[in-house]
Design a protein around this motif. Structure first.
Motif, mmCIF file in Angstrom:
data_model
loop_
_atom_site.group_PDB
_atom_site.id
_atom_site.type_symbol
_atom_site.label_atom_id
_atom_site.label_comp_id
_atom_site.label_asym_id
_atom_site.label_seq_id
_atom_site.Cartn_x
_atom_site.Cartn_y
_atom_site.Cartn_z
ATOM 1 N N GLU A 99 38.264 21.448 38.661
ATOM 2 C CA GLU A 99 37.416 21.364 39.861
ATOM 3 C C GLU A 99 37.017 22.747 40.357
ATOM 4 O O GLU A 99 35.880 22.976 40.772
ATOM 5 C CB GLU A 99 38.161 20.613 40.978
ATOM 6 C CG GLU A 99 38.080 19.103 40.798
ATOM 7 C CD GLU A 99 39.054 18.346 41.691
ATOM 8 O OE1 GLU A 99 39.690 18.971 42.571
ATOM 9 O OE2 GLU A 99 39.182 17.122 41.492
ATOM 10 N N LYS A 100 37.977 23.663 40.263
ATOM 11 C CA LYS A 100 37.696 25.041 40.707
ATOM 12 C C LYS A 100 36.618 25.683 39.848
ATOM 13 O O LYS A 100 35.728 26.376 40.346
ATOM 14 C CB LYS A 100 38.981 25.884 40.601
ATOM 15 C CG LYS A 100 39.857 25.620 41.770
ATOM 16 C CD LYS A 100 41.122 26.380 41.870
ATOM 17 C CE LYS A 100 41.660 27.117 40.705
ATOM 18 N NZ LYS A 100 42.992 27.660 41.019
ATOM 19 N N ILE A 101 36.725 25.437 38.536
ATOM 20 C CA ILE A 101 35.740 26.013 37.626
ATOM 21 C C ILE A 101 34.358 25.413 37.909
ATOM 22 O O ILE A 101 33.362 26.131 38.008
ATOM 23 C CB ILE A 101 36.160 25.787 36.152
ATOM 24 C CG1 ILE A 101 37.447 26.571 35.866
ATOM 25 C CG2 ILE A 101 35.047 26.224 35.196
ATOM 26 C CD1 ILE A 101 38.118 26.228 34.550
ATOM 27 N N ALA A 102 34.343 24.095 38.103
ATOM 28 C CA ALA A 102 33.063 23.424 38.401
ATOM 29 C C ALA A 102 32.464 23.977 39.693
ATOM 30 O O ALA A 102 31.264 24.270 39.755
ATOM 31 C CB ALA A 102 33.287 21.921 38.512
ATOM 32 N N LYS B 45 45.519 31.235 32.603
ATOM 33 C CA LYS B 45 44.887 32.157 31.646
ATOM 34 C C LYS B 45 43.372 31.972 31.667
ATOM 35 O O LYS B 45 42.620 32.945 31.687
ATOM 36 C CB LYS B 45 45.420 31.900 30.227
ATOM 37 C CG LYS B 45 46.844 32.386 30.027
ATOM 38 C CD LYS B 45 47.281 32.131 28.592
ATOM 39 C CE LYS B 45 48.755 32.444 28.421
ATOM 40 N NZ LYS B 45 49.299 31.946 27.164
ATOM 41 N N VAL B 46 42.945 30.712 31.664
ATOM 42 C CA VAL B 46 41.507 30.421 31.668
ATOM 43 C C VAL B 46 40.872 30.944 32.967
ATOM 44 O O VAL B 46 39.831 31.609 32.952
ATOM 45 C CB VAL B 46 41.252 28.894 31.521
ATOM 46 C CG1 VAL B 46 39.790 28.555 31.744
ATOM 47 C CG2 VAL B 46 41.718 28.402 30.162
ATOM 48 N N LEU B 47 41.533 30.651 34.107
ATOM 49 C CA LEU B 47 40.985 31.081 35.397
ATOM 50 C C LEU B 47 40.906 32.605 35.483
ATOM 51 O O LEU B 47 39.932 33.159 35.991
ATOM 52 C CB LEU B 47 41.828 30.517 36.541
ATOM 53 C CG LEU B 47 41.782 28.993 36.695
ATOM 54 C CD1 LEU B 47 42.781 28.524 37.736
ATOM 55 C CD2 LEU B 47 40.385 28.512 37.064
ATOM 56 N N ASN B 48 41.934 33.282 34.960
ATOM 57 C CA ASN B 48 41.914 34.757 34.961
ATOM 58 C C ASN B 48 40.733 35.285 34.163
ATOM 59 O O ASN B 48 40.058 36.219 34.575
ATOM 60 C CB ASN B 48 43.218 35.312 34.370
ATOM 61 C CG ASN B 48 44.370 35.234 35.360
ATOM 62 O OD1 ASN B 48 44.173 34.861 36.523
ATOM 63 N ND2 ASN B 48 45.568 35.563 34.916
ATOM 64 N N LYS B 49 40.517 34.671 32.994
ATOM 65 C CA LYS B 49 39.412 35.103 32.121
ATOM 66 C C LYS B 49 38.070 34.943 32.835
ATOM 67 O O LYS B 49 37.237 35.850 32.820
ATOM 68 C CB LYS B 49 39.379 34.245 30.838
ATOM 69 C CG LYS B 49 40.218 34.778 29.700
ATOM 70 C CD LYS B 49 39.314 35.534 28.737
ATOM 71 C CE LYS B 49 39.999 36.472 27.764
ATOM 72 N NZ LYS B 49 41.365 36.808 27.878
ATOM 73 N N LEU B 50 37.894 33.796 33.472
ATOM 74 C CA LEU B 50 36.620 33.529 34.156
ATOM 75 C C LEU B 50 36.433 34.479 35.343
ATOM 76 O O LEU B 50 35.338 34.951 35.611
ATOM 77 C CB LEU B 50 36.551 32.075 34.619
ATOM 78 C CG LEU B 50 36.449 31.055 33.483
ATOM 79 C CD1 LEU B 50 36.608 29.644 34.019
ATOM 80 C CD2 LEU B 50 35.123 31.189 32.741
ATOM 81 N N SER B 51 37.552 34.767 36.003
ATOM 82 C CA SER B 51 37.505 35.674 37.145
ATOM 83 C C SER B 51 37.118 37.084 36.669
ATOM 84 O O SER B 51 36.311 37.764 37.303
ATOM 85 C CB SER B 51 38.870 35.658 37.811
ATOM 86 O OG SER B 51 38.904 36.532 38.862
ATOM 87 N N ASP C 232 33.474 33.602 40.822
ATOM 88 C CA ASP C 232 34.204 33.587 42.083
ATOM 89 C C ASP C 232 35.104 32.347 42.134
ATOM 90 O O ASP C 232 34.700 31.287 42.574
ATOM 91 C CB ASP C 232 33.180 33.579 43.234
ATOM 92 C CG ASP C 232 33.858 33.520 44.579
ATOM 93 O OD1 ASP C 232 35.073 33.799 44.645
ATOM 94 O OD2 ASP C 232 33.171 33.183 45.566
ATOM 95 N N ILE C 233 36.345 32.517 41.657
ATOM 96 C CA ILE C 233 37.257 31.378 41.527
ATOM 97 C C ILE C 233 38.307 31.427 42.635
ATOM 98 O O ILE C 233 38.955 32.450 42.821
ATOM 99 C CB ILE C 233 37.980 31.430 40.152
ATOM 100 C CG1 ILE C 233 36.950 31.401 39.031
ATOM 101 C CG2 ILE C 233 39.051 30.381 40.048
ATOM 102 C CD1 ILE C 233 36.963 30.175 38.202
ATOM 103 N N SER C 234 38.486 30.317 43.332
ATOM 104 C CA SER C 234 39.526 30.288 44.370
ATOM 105 C C SER C 234 40.888 30.213 43.690
ATOM 106 O O SER C 234 40.981 29.870 42.523
ATOM 107 C CB SER C 234 39.318 29.079 45.287
ATOM 108 O OG SER C 234 40.007 27.973 44.782
ATOM 109 N N THR C 235 41.944 30.543 44.425
ATOM 110 C CA THR C 235 43.246 30.639 43.765
ATOM 111 C C THR C 235 44.137 29.422 43.979
ATOM 112 O O THR C 235 45.284 29.409 43.584
ATOM 113 C CB THR C 235 44.007 31.887 44.264
ATOM 114 O OG1 THR C 235 44.022 31.830 45.688
ATOM 115 C CG2 THR C 235 43.356 33.163 43.778
ATOM 116 N N GLU C 236 43.617 28.385 44.608
ATOM 117 C CA GLU C 236 44.457 27.201 44.869
ATOM 118 C C GLU C 236 44.517 26.235 43.682
ATOM 119 O O GLU C 236 43.494 25.968 43.057
ATOM 120 C CB GLU C 236 43.880 26.430 46.069
ATOM 121 C CG GLU C 236 43.973 27.160 47.389
ATOM 122 C CD GLU C 236 45.394 27.489 47.777
ATOM 123 O OE1 GLU C 236 46.199 26.547 47.874
ATOM 124 O OE2 GLU C 236 45.709 28.673 47.955
#
Ligand code: ATP
Ligand code: MG
Length: 287
Positions: A275-278, A251-257, A262-266
């Protein structure tokens, strides 16, 4: 190639009680590898526990094939062979109170290996090791009734570890616990996965499913999806149809995207997500 521990082909299962027949599992095709961490998700009544009991030979397939540790289950398998196979799969259930058999922690953990006829010195070694793994060593001489739910559940897990199974099935083992207990038990499960045990985790918590290598989604007794957490949690239509929510990290990654990051999906486990967010923030900072 990694060894297969559980293999099913076109497996069906039905409950037969008195005059009633209830088909529950349909056309299940699965190949579970040694050392993998598999999570099974699905609505109430989708057949998760029934499937877990098929893996433990409590439920025998009605048709199709089931192979456990390379042995095909069928009429030519002797009771002795089945007994040996059952020993290789341990199961941890939902209610910690129902799994305690002795009043003192270490006696409870020793109960299983004692029943298997393991020699006393080896029992002592296994009990100490199992209690150490679940972080309950200092409670060895405590009364089980005084423990918290999470502690009791860890003792139940120690009891299974002491049987040294190759596969451990957790059937909603965190469902009755408070958040602290849930975290303690999840940490224990992750530790066992890290030690190379094959883990099958049945849960209703998406935040637990993110740690698995593979998620199998059951819907009305069929495999509706089978893939990595990233793959599964990006299939919105399927998730809706099978009644599953998204894990917090997704949910957080979707919001940031959505906000243009530019968030990777792994990787959806909290550490990978952080780590992805950083990374994404760093990239943006450098642009
Ligand atoms: N012993 C039994 N006899 C007959 N029917 C059963 C039996 N156990 C389960 N069922 C039925 O089989 C279906 C699947 O049940 P199962 O317990 O496997 O689902 P589940 O996915 O584990 O659900 P939950 O999330 O509620 O634990 C349900 O319709 C249930 O009513
Ligand atoms: Mg169940």
């Amino acid at each position: 190639m990694t060894e297969t521990v559980i293999k099913t082909e076109n497996l069906n299962f039905q409950y037969e009680t008195d005059d009633k027949i209830k088909p529950v599992l349909f056309d299940i095709n699965l190949d579970i590898k040694k050392g993998s961490f598999v999570c099974i998700l699905g609505r109430n009544g989708s057949g998760k526990s029934t499937l877990a009991k098929v893996f433990c030979l409590v439920n025998k397939p009605t048709s199709g094939s089931l192979e456990l540790f390379g042995t095909k289950i069928g009429s030519d398998v002797t009771e002795d062979q089945e007994y040996e196979i059952r020993k290789k799969i341990g199961m941890v259930f939902q209610n910690p109170d129902n799994q305690m058999v002795a009043t003192i922690v270490e006696e409870d953990v020793a109960f299983g290996p004692e029943n298997l006829g393991v020699e006393p010195k080896e029992i002592r070694r296994r009990v100490d090791e199992a209690l150490d793994i679940v972080g309950m060593k200092e409670f060895a001489r405590h009364s089980a009734s005084q423990l918290s739910g999470g502690q009791k559940q860890r003792v139940a897990i120690a009891g299974i570890i002491a049987l040294s199974p190759d596969v451990i099935v957790f059937d909603e083992s965190t469902a009755m616990l408070d958040p602290i207990g849930r975290r303690e038990v999840m940490q224990t499960i992750l530790k066992l996965a890290g030690m190379g045990k094959t883990i099958i985790l049945i849960t209703h918590h998406m935040d637990e499913a993110v740690y698995a290598d593979r998620i199998i989604v059951l819907s009305k007794g069929r495999v509706a999806a089978d893939g990595t957490p990233e793959g599964i949690f990006s299939r919105e239509k399927m998730l809706k149809e099978t009644g599953l929510d998204l894990p917090q990290s997704k949910k957080v990654l979707n919001k940031l995207s959505e906000k243009g990051l530019d968030i990777s999906t792994e990787g959806l486990d909290p550490k990978s997500a952080a780590e992805k967010i950083a990374d994404a923030l760093r990239k943006r900072g450098l642009q």
